[in-house]
Motif scaffolding. Sequence first.
Motif, mmCIF file in Angstrom:
data_model
loop_
_atom_site.group_PDB
_atom_site.id
_atom_site.type_symbol
_atom_site.label_atom_id
_atom_site.label_comp_id
_atom_site.label_asym_id
_atom_site.label_seq_id
_atom_site.Cartn_x
_atom_site.Cartn_y
_atom_site.Cartn_z
ATOM 1 N N SER A 20 0.833 -1.201 0.000
ATOM 2 C CA SER A 20 0.000 0.000 0.000
ATOM 3 C C SER A 20 0.865 1.248 0.000
ATOM 4 N N ARG A 86 -11.925 -3.759 5.957
ATOM 5 C CA ARG A 86 -10.502 -3.612 5.634
ATOM 6 C C ARG A 86 -10.111 -4.413 4.396
ATOM 7 N N GLN A 88 -12.075 -4.897 1.870
ATOM 8 C CA GLN A 88 -12.563 -4.097 0.752
ATOM 9 C C GLN A 88 -11.661 -2.895 0.496
ATOM 10 N N LYS A 89 -11.135 -2.289 1.554
ATOM 11 C CA LYS A 89 -10.210 -1.167 1.375
ATOM 12 C C LYS A 89 -8.936 -1.618 0.664
ATOM 13 N N ASP A 92 -9.863 -2.042 -2.960
ATOM 14 C CA ASP A 92 -10.022 -0.721 -3.574
ATOM 15 C C ASP A 92 -8.676 -0.084 -3.889
ATOM 16 N N GLU A 93 -7.705 -0.284 -3.000
ATOM 17 C CA GLU A 93 -6.375 0.285 -3.233
ATOM 18 C C GLU A 93 -5.698 -0.372 -4.440
#
Length: 115
Positions: A20, A86, A88-89, A92-93
Motif C-alpha cells: 500500500s 478492511r 474491501q479497502k 479498492d487500493e
Amino acid sequence: MGAFVISKRFDNQYKFVFTSRKGKVIFTSMKYELKFESEEAIEYFKSNISLATFEKYRSAGGKYFFKLLLDGAPFALSRKYTTELRVQKGIDEIVKYASISEILDFSDNDLIFLD
C-alpha cells in the motif's frame, strides 16, 4: 501510490508483493521459477486490472482475506485482515493504484541495508 516488490524466496524462486501507500503488504503473488516471469506477470496485471476478480473468504480463526484471480487463474493471496471492511479497502487500493504503481526489484541483493 503502492508498489510491486520482487524478491527471491529461500527455494530460489521469485515472488512479488503489492504494498500500500503506507508500505503494508496487501497481497503476495504465486511463486515463479524465473525472475522475468514475475516481471511479465506484474506488467500483464497492471495492463489488465479489469480482468481481475477478488474472492473474499473468512478463515477458521475469524480473519478475512481474498484470493486474486486473473483470467480465472490464481494470481495472488492477500494478507489477513481483521474486518471485511478492511478487505474491501485493500481491494479498492489495488484497483485504484496497481496500474500506476512502480516495480521495485530486491531479488538480486540479500543485503539491502548494510551496517
